[in-house]
Design a protein around this motif. Structure first.
Motif, PDB file in Angstrom:
ATOM      1  N   THR A 149       3.569 -55.453  69.583  1.00 14.10           N
ATOM      2  CA  THR A 149       2.727 -54.533  70.151  1.00 14.10           C
ATOM      3  C   THR A 149       3.411 -54.483  71.624  1.00 14.10           C
ATOM      4  O   THR A 149       3.452 -53.195  72.499  1.00 14.10           O
ATOM      5  N   ALA A 150       3.363 -56.016  72.067  1.00 11.23           N
ATOM      6  CA  ALA A 150       3.599 -56.187  73.802  1.00 11.23           C
ATOM      7  C   ALA A 150       4.852 -55.666  74.155  1.00 11.23           C
ATOM      8  O   ALA A 150       4.680 -54.777  74.684  1.00 11.23           O
ATOM      9  N   ALA A 151       5.722 -55.586  72.889  1.00 12.84           N
ATOM     10  CA  ALA A 151       7.655 -55.586  73.277  1.00 12.84           C
ATOM     11  C   ALA A 151       7.461 -54.309  73.455  1.00 12.84           C
ATOM     12  O   ALA A 151       8.004 -52.669  73.973  1.00 12.84           O
ATOM     13  N   ALA A 152       7.289 -53.465  72.395  1.00 11.61           N
ATOM     14  CA  ALA A 152       6.615 -52.128  72.013  1.00 11.61           C
ATOM     15  C   ALA A 152       6.386 -51.229  73.369  1.00 11.61           C
ATOM     16  O   ALA A 152       7.394 -49.725  73.500  1.00 11.61           O
ATOM     17  N   ALA A 153       5.234 -51.187  73.821  1.00  8.29           N
ATOM     18  CA  ALA A 153       4.446 -50.926  74.360  1.00  8.29           C
ATOM     19  C   ALA A 153       5.622 -50.879  75.979  1.00  8.29           C
ATOM     20  O   ALA A 153       5.016 -50.313  76.936  1.00  8.29           O
ATOM     21  N   TYR A 160       3.336 -54.266  57.229  1.00 10.70           N
ATOM     22  CA  TYR A 160       3.175 -54.051  58.175  1.00 10.70           C
ATOM     23  C   TYR A 160       4.118 -54.677  59.461  1.00 10.70           C
ATOM     24  O   TYR A 160       3.782 -54.663  60.259  1.00 10.70           O
ATOM     25  N   ALA A 161       4.423 -56.655  59.522  1.00 12.28           N
ATOM     26  CA  ALA A 161       5.084 -57.423  60.049  1.00 12.28           C
ATOM     27  C   ALA A 161       6.290 -56.242  59.848  1.00 12.28           C
ATOM     28  O   ALA A 161       6.870 -55.958  61.535  1.00 12.28           O
ATOM     29  N   ARG A 162       7.221 -55.560  59.443  1.00  7.82           N
ATOM     30  CA  ARG A 162       7.731 -54.501  59.104  1.00  7.82           C
ATOM     31  C   ARG A 162       7.627 -53.449  59.659  1.00  7.82           C
ATOM     32  O   ARG A 162       8.569 -53.468  60.630  1.00  7.82           O
ATOM     33  N   ARG A 163       6.669 -53.000  60.162  1.00 13.17           N
ATOM     34  CA  ARG A 163       6.308 -51.567  60.846  1.00 13.17           C
ATOM     35  C   ARG A 163       6.574 -52.476  61.746  1.00 13.17           C
ATOM     36  O   ARG A 163       7.056 -50.974  62.685  1.00 13.17           O
ATOM     37  N   LEU A 164       5.674 -53.472  62.589  1.00 17.55           N
ATOM     38  CA  LEU A 164       5.526 -53.992  63.866  1.00 17.55           C
ATOM     39  C   LEU A 164       7.468 -53.817  64.452  1.00 17.55           C
ATOM     40  O   LEU A 164       7.068 -53.832  65.028  1.00 17.55           O
ATOM     41  N   ARG A 180       9.271 -50.892  65.508  1.00 16.34           N
ATOM     42  CA  ARG A 180       8.181 -49.506  66.676  1.00 16.34           C
ATOM     43  C   ARG A 180       8.939 -51.184  68.021  1.00 16.34           C
ATOM     44  O   ARG A 180       9.976 -50.401  68.586  1.00 16.34           O
ATOM     45  N   ALA A 181       9.117 -52.507  67.345  1.00 23.75           N
ATOM     46  CA  ALA A 181       9.385 -53.082  68.887  1.00 23.75           C
ATOM     47  C   ALA A 181      10.699 -53.086  68.944  1.00 23.75           C
ATOM     48  O   ALA A 181      11.258 -52.188  70.184  1.00 23.75           O
ATOM     49  N   ARG A 182      11.872 -52.871  68.286  1.00 26.93           N
ATOM     50  CA  ARG A 182      13.603 -52.616  68.447  1.00 26.93           C
ATOM     51  C   ARG A 182      13.724 -51.105  68.380  1.00 26.93           C
ATOM     52  O   ARG A 182      14.043 -50.667  69.590  1.00 26.93           O
ATOM     53  N   ASP A 183      13.008 -50.175  68.071  1.00 32.46           N
ATOM     54  CA  ASP A 183      12.840 -48.606  68.315  1.00 32.46           C
ATOM     55  C   ASP A 183      13.176 -48.678  69.647  1.00 32.46           C
ATOM     56  O   ASP A 183      13.258 -47.790  69.855  1.00 32.46           O
ATOM     57  N   ALA A 184      11.771 -49.336  70.060  1.00 33.00           N
ATOM     58  CA  ALA A 184      11.400 -48.900  71.371  1.00 33.00           C
ATOM     59  C   ALA A 184      12.681 -49.619  72.435  1.00 33.00           C
ATOM     60  O   ALA A 184      12.600 -49.468  73.384  1.00 33.00           O
ATOM     61  N   GLY A 185      13.408 -50.345  71.739  1.00 31.85           N
ATOM     62  CA  GLY A 185      14.425 -51.131  72.832  1.00 31.85           C
ATOM     63  C   GLY A 185      14.385 -52.659  72.956  1.00 31.85           C
ATOM     64  O   GLY A 185      15.169 -53.098  74.082  1.00 31.85           O
ATOM     65  N   ALA A 186      13.392 -53.102  71.977  1.00 28.98           N
ATOM     66  CA  ALA A 186      13.221 -54.592  72.777  1.00 28.98           C
ATOM     67  C   ALA A 186      14.507 -55.134  71.939  1.00 28.98           C
ATOM     68  O   ALA A 186      14.646 -54.513  71.045  1.00 28.98           O
ATOM     69  N   THR A 187      14.726 -56.124  72.530  1.00 27.83           N
ATOM     70  CA  THR A 187      15.828 -57.584  71.680  1.00 27.83           C
ATOM     71  C   THR A 187      15.193 -58.420  71.231  1.00 27.83           C
ATOM     72  O   THR A 187      14.513 -58.947  71.983  1.00 27.83           O
ATOM     73  N   LEU A 188      15.370 -58.186  70.127  1.00 23.43           N
ATOM     74  CA  LEU A 188      14.323 -59.631  69.026  1.00 23.43           C
ATOM     75  C   LEU A 188      15.465 -60.793  68.479  1.00 23.43           C
ATOM     76  O   LEU A 188      16.112 -60.657  67.947  1.00 23.43           O
TER      77      LEU A 188
END
Length: 408
Positions: free
Chosen positions: A16-20, A62-66, A69-77
């Protein structure tokens, strides 16, 4: 390597922090498991996402949704990446199948979560057979690897996670023949207790504990002691689940020299979730073991604002007046606050209590001067967090020293 923000831990708080943060900064999430999502990934029952996503989801969904959201926001996982230590400054030593390297960052968020204490940490004597699992291992075996775990189980603990273990056992075809708790009643919510006893048929034995486990290759029975009379009886079973009794995954925080809190055993933070090291933040169940996944996710959203401010203007480490608690309160989070400063996540202080109180009242005092009393409309109970409005500290004097919270 370098990154603007490095988040250690790919669970609800970290994702969630990554998505923000990712839309405005380069964000790298380091996750030691093969997939991101944290504990919900193998907790295959509904009840996730209500506070943060306003959805009623299963743990894996829930895990997949989070993650999305982080990946779509541009975070590298990056998965299978274990942070093993620190070098000088904000630099992390990382080991993965791709090799070893050092990653520096302008800001680091620790979101490593919490874990249950296994049998050795609980000092349960007896034989050492197969069939003894903490909840996380049980859920991993059943939901991810589709393994059978036994036919008759005894569950140690009666917290909300204990009923999650019962549901997992039920899915694996294993009947829960007994749940034990050292308290006078189940620590879980009344709805959980009613459903578990009436619908699932699980007997809960209060004021009791398992004092021995028997079996050679496989568990055959346990000895259960009544804490009031000392009487013991043997319960046949082939599976034992140790639930609750959480401790933060705090090894990285400790080796990084962060100031730790004796109550939570996690890093000490202020209301912005800053730690004692400048540019290092902490969020989620690393700070307050253990709250629900969606509350940890809201911590991630809250810390993102402080990280953004740090990236733009810099800032000090955790600071402010100290918060302390008197027994039977065990701990408070955050531990530092600045009168007139930013409120904590969701505008609440988080507390853990060692007794049951149906209508708790928490009083704040400073140098013996009463500041206020909060009466939250929810009960306090061992094994779960309860919340007190931050407004109870509104009249604190910035120069008058620590504030103490007392349960009335």
């Amino acid at each position: 390597m370098s990154a603007r923000v490095v988040i250690v831990g790919g669970g609800p708080a970290g994702l969630t922090a990554a998505a923000a943060l990712a839309p405005s900064a380069e964000v790298l999430v380091l996750e030691r498991e093969a997939e991101t999502g944290g504990i919900p990934r193998h907790s295959d029952h509904p009840g996730y996402g209500m506070r943060d996503l306003h959805r009623f989801l299963s743990g894996p969904a829930y895990a997949r949704r989070l993650t999305e959201r982080a990946r779509d926001a541009g975070a590298t996982l990056e998965t299978e990446a274990m942070v093993t230590g620190w070098t000088a400054g904000r630099a992390l030593e990382v080991t993965s199948p791709r090799g070893r390297r050092v990653i520096t960052a302008d800001a680091i968020v620790l979101a490593t979560g919490a874990r249950e204490r296994p049998r050795p940490a609980r000092l349960i004597p007896g034989d050492r057979p197969d069939g003894v699992y903490p909840t996380g291992q049980l859920q991993n075996l059943v939901h991810l690897h589709h393994r059978e775990v036994g036919a008759r189980a005894v569950v140690l603990g009666a917290e909300p996670v204990s009923w999650s273990a019962v549901l997992t056992l039920r899915r694996a075809g294993c009947r829960t023949v007994l749940m034990t708790t050292e308290y006078e009643k189940s620590e879980s919510y009344a709805a959980f207790r009613a459903f578990g006893t009436a619908v699932l048929g699980v007997p809960v034995r209060p004021r009791s504990r398992v004092v021995a486990i028997h079996g050679k290759r496989r568990v055959t029975s346990v000895d259960v002691e009544d804490l009031d009379t000392g009487e013991r009886r043997r319960v046949p079973c082939d599976t034992v689940i140790t639930t609750g009794d959480w401790i933060p995954d705090h090894e990285l925080a400790r080796t990084g020299g962060l100031e730790m809190d004796r109550g939570t055993r996690g890093p000490r933070v202020d209301t912005a979730l800053r730690t004692s090291v400048p540019g290092v933040f902490a969020a989620g169940n690393l700070l307050h073991p253990v709250d629900t996944a969606d509350v940890a996710a809201l911590d991630g959203r809250h810390v993102a604002r402080a990280v953004s401010e740090h990236l733009s203007r810099g800032g000090p480490p955790a600071h402010g007046l100290e918060l302390a608690v008197d027994a039977p309160l065990r701990w408070v989070a955050p531990q530092l606050f600045e009168p007139g400063g930013p409120p904590p996540a969701r505008g609440h202080l988080l507390l853990r209590c060692d007794v049951f109180r149906t209508f708790p009242a928490v009083t704040a005092t400073q140098n013996g001067r009463p500041l206020g009393t909060a009466r939250p409309p929810w009960p306090a109970a061992p094994g779960r967090v309860f919340r007190v409005p931050y407004s109870v500290l509104a009249d604190a004097d910035p120069t008058a020293g620590p504030v103490r919270l007392t349960l009335r």
